[in-house]
Design an enzyme around this catalytic site. Structure first.
Site, PDB file in Angstrom:
ATOM      1  N   ASP A 156      -1.058   0.933  -4.583  1.00  0.00           N
ATOM      2  CA  ASP A 156      -2.688  -0.195  -4.469  1.00  0.00           C
ATOM      3  C   ASP A 156      -3.466   0.782  -5.491  1.00  0.00           C
ATOM      4  O   ASP A 156      -4.322  -0.560  -5.695  1.00  0.00           O
ATOM      5  CB  ASP A 156      -2.425  -1.371  -4.269  1.00  0.00           C
ATOM      6  N   ASP A 173      -2.970   6.192  -3.848  1.00  0.00           N
ATOM      7  CA  ASP A 173      -2.008   5.665  -3.871  1.00  0.00           C
ATOM      8  C   ASP A 173      -1.219   4.285  -4.251  1.00  0.00           C
ATOM      9  O   ASP A 173      -2.090   3.995  -5.016  1.00  0.00           O
ATOM     10  CB  ASP A 173      -2.216   4.981  -1.782  1.00  0.00           C
ATOM     11  N   ASP A 203      -6.071   2.031  -4.176  1.00  0.00           N
ATOM     12  CA  ASP A 203      -7.196   1.613  -3.584  1.00  0.00           C
ATOM     13  C   ASP A 203      -8.104   3.012  -2.125  1.00  0.00           C
ATOM     14  O   ASP A 203      -8.842   2.869  -1.890  1.00  0.00           O
ATOM     15  CB  ASP A 203      -6.669   0.294  -2.172  1.00  0.00           C
ATOM     16  N   SER A 246       0.523  -1.428   0.265  1.00  0.00           N
ATOM     17  CA  SER A 246       0.276  -0.269   0.137  1.00  0.00           C
ATOM     18  C   SER A 246       0.734   1.133   0.064  1.00  0.00           C
ATOM     19  O   SER A 246       1.750   1.299  -0.815  1.00  0.00           O
ATOM     20  CB  SER A 246      -1.052   0.248   1.434  1.00  0.00           C
TER      21      SER A 246
END
Length: 605
Positions: A323, A321, A325, A169
């Site tokens: 990834d 961010d 999400d 993340s």
């Protein structure tokens, strides 16, 4: 070997390493399952790298709210490496196989896997795929940088039994992780999480099929294009009609978001969208963001994009961010893009989107008292007040982690689900996924920005109007970082102090009660009387103050070595008519609470 073990014992006696690290090092030296790493451990001992050995061996890296996450290092029980990642995948495979057998399932099991731009993400992906194939699973692979919500979607779309996302993340470049998903498309929940952890911790042998072999014979199937198209269709179906005249600057923060966000905004009718050049390159080093930490919660990542946007007449900046999400947002304070800009925190974005979605649903006649929004216990109560103003339920008695929001969606019924939000910049609508989705949040925020532009007001003015209506709310997050084995002990001492000897007052406001979600008790701060506390069971303590809407929540992070203190403040709508005065009152209150909490932590940590 005896010399090595004697050196470890001596280091422990001399306090060069902790006793727990010594125990784990002995295991890695003597147990057959760690044989591939024995030479590296031995070399560290011969070189006297005791501090490094203590760092990577003092504990076993845990499963937290988002899976197993930490700093990468070739060896160590407290590091991300082939062994700890391999244990995670093998433990998942073993448990899913056991569960399927217990449930009487027949036929081949399957697992979806995706990865982000971090260092070694592709390597760990191939390792996980080889482990799942060796255990008898069919693997559906998103074989390019793709977003976490696309993995959640893929699990559901391909009817998989589980999923693995290789990402850390918003953590620093040194870190990586796996997020583990259940067949629902949500991250694993009780009782499955504890059962998987048991299999991970007791894992002896890791069996791996060579990735190239599995790919060649079809046991690993690449489904990137199929999932891209299906995800785009599903996410685009969440759009609302309205204006689309907004000039948008988008930053993927060197992550995967471009592949998800740009097609979705184009599909939704936004024609004037630009990817911010310095953040465009997919890179695990995150070279052009402050401190090399790609976190949309960090205001500093917006500084350069704001300067560019002011000179190029943009209306909105969106950032996801690595990834993709989570979403961060910045916008002009007025309707003049050349003027001053400011960012929104996760609670503010959640409030704006809650009101936008509910207003659109109300106008379309698709809302009823049976509909609901979902938030966590550490997410602003402004969300609840907005929901109630639309006669909609708010389910908010949840521990930290979007998986608990996903659990509510399936428990309460997805047909009546309207919106899910958490303070750490996570948002979701629709039924297509069971994890937060930065791409769909980008789409909805763009729609809101275009609508406000058409009405001639800024997003910040719109938020101010919500505060006048529902009362001025302001939240902040205090991170008490406590690294290493000593840090863990300090964290435990501090949580014990919050529970047993909490502060009498904060910022001059008396503490009225202590809600302890671990012991599930609610204790009156004056009398000391306790009563049962309804709600989830977990390591979370809330100190309620005498003034309604003012409280502090304390919890150890599930992924990082720190205690998070979530501070919530509010004044009534009557006191919020003069927003400047309300903001001044709240600013002083927040400062006082932070000073008092840090002083308490220093004494008791």
């Amino acid at each position: 070997m005896q010399e090595l073990l004697s050196a470890v014992d001596s280091a422990a006696r001399d306090s060069k390493i902790s006793n727990s690290a010594a125990g784990h090092i002995r295991s890695w030296l003597t147990e057959e399952r760690y044989a591939p790493y024995r030479d590296q451990v031995a070399q560290h001992i011969r070189d006297g790298q005791w501090q490094k050995l203590d760092d990577v061996f003092w504990t076993i890296i845990p499963f937290g709210t988002g899976g197993r996450r930490g700093r990468m290092y070739p060896i160590g029980s407290n590091a991300i490496n082939d062994r700890t990642i391999g244990e995670s995948a093998q433990g998942l495979a073993n448990y899913v196989l056991e569960y399927a057998k217990r449930e009487g399932r027949s036929g081949q099991l399957s697992c979806a896997i995706a990865y982000d731009t971090r260092h070694q993400s592709r390597h760990f992906t191939e390792l996980c795929a080889g482990i799942m194939v060796a255990a008898g699973f069919k693997v559906y692979l998103l074989d390019d940088y793709r977003a976490t919500p696309q993995l959640s979607f893929a699990v559901r779309y391909k009817k998989c039994d589980c999923g693995i996302m290789v990402t850390a993340s918003h953590n620093p470049p040194s870190d990586n992780a796996v997020k583990v998903y259940w067949s629902s498309g949500a991250q694993v929940l009780p009782p499955h999480d504890k059962a998987i952890i048991e299999r991970v911790m007791s894992c002896q042998e890791i069996k791996v099929t060579p990735f190239a072999e599995a790919l060649a014979d079809g046991r690993v199937e690449v489904v990137t294009e199929e999932i891209d198209q299906a995800f785009l269709e599903a996410a685009a179906a969440q759009a609302f009609a309205g204006p689309r005249d907004a000039r948008i600057l988008y930053s993927p923060l060197h992550g995967v978001g471009t592949a998800a966000v740009m097609p979705l905004l184009a599909r939704d009718g936004f024609k004037d969208v630009e990817v911010y050049g310095p953040h465009k390159e997919p890179s695990g080093d995150f070279p052009n963001v402050p401190g090399h930490v790609s976190n949309p919660e960090n205001k500093a990542v917006f500084a350069a994009p704001i300067e560019y946007a002011q000179g190029a007449n943009f209306d909105l900046i969106l950032a996801t961010d690595p990834d993709c999400d989570r979403l961060g947002v910045a916008a002009p304070l007025t309707t003049d893009p050349a003027g001053e800009w400011a960012t929104f925190d996760g609670n503010q974005i959640g409030a704006l989107l809650t009101d936008f979605i509910l207003s659109k649903r109300q106008a379309a006649g698709t809302l009823s008292p049976a509909h609901y929004v979902v938030k966590t216990l550490v997410t602003s109560e402004l969300i609840r007040r907005i929901a109630e103003s639309y006669s909609v339920r708010c389910v908010g008695d949840l521990l930290v982690g979007f998986k608990y929001i996903a659990e509510v969606i399936d428990r309460e019924g997805p047909d009546n689900f309207v919106f899910g939000t958490e303070e750490s910049h996570g948002y979701l609508v629709g039924q297509y996924a069971r994890d937060k989705d930065g791409a769909v949040a980008c789409m909805l925020m763009s729609e809101l920005a275009a609508e406000m532009k058409a009405q001639g007001i800024s997003l910040h003015t719109h938020l101010a109007n919500l505060h006048r209506k529902h009362g001025f709310h302001k939240e902040t997050l205090i991170n008490l970082v406590m690294e290493g084995s000593e840090g863990m002990a300090a964290m435990q001492r501090l949580m014990k102090a919050f529970r047993e000897t909490p502060p009498k007052s904060l910022a001059g406001i008396a503490v009225s009660q202590i809600r302890d979600y671990s012991n599930q008790t609610c204790t009156d701060a004056n009398s000391g009387d306790s009563k049962p506390l309804e709600g989830p069971h977990g390591e979370l303590i809330i100190l309620d103050l005498d003034e309604e809407g003012n409280y502090v929540a304390a919890r150890p992070s599930g992924t990082e070595p720190k205690i998070k203190l979530y501070v919530f403040t509010r004044v009534s709508p009557a006191e919020s008519l003069d927003l400047d005065a309300a903001a001044d009152t709240i600013a002083r209150r927040l400062q006082g609470i932070e000073q008092d909490m840090r002083a308490f932590a220093q004494v008791n940590g």
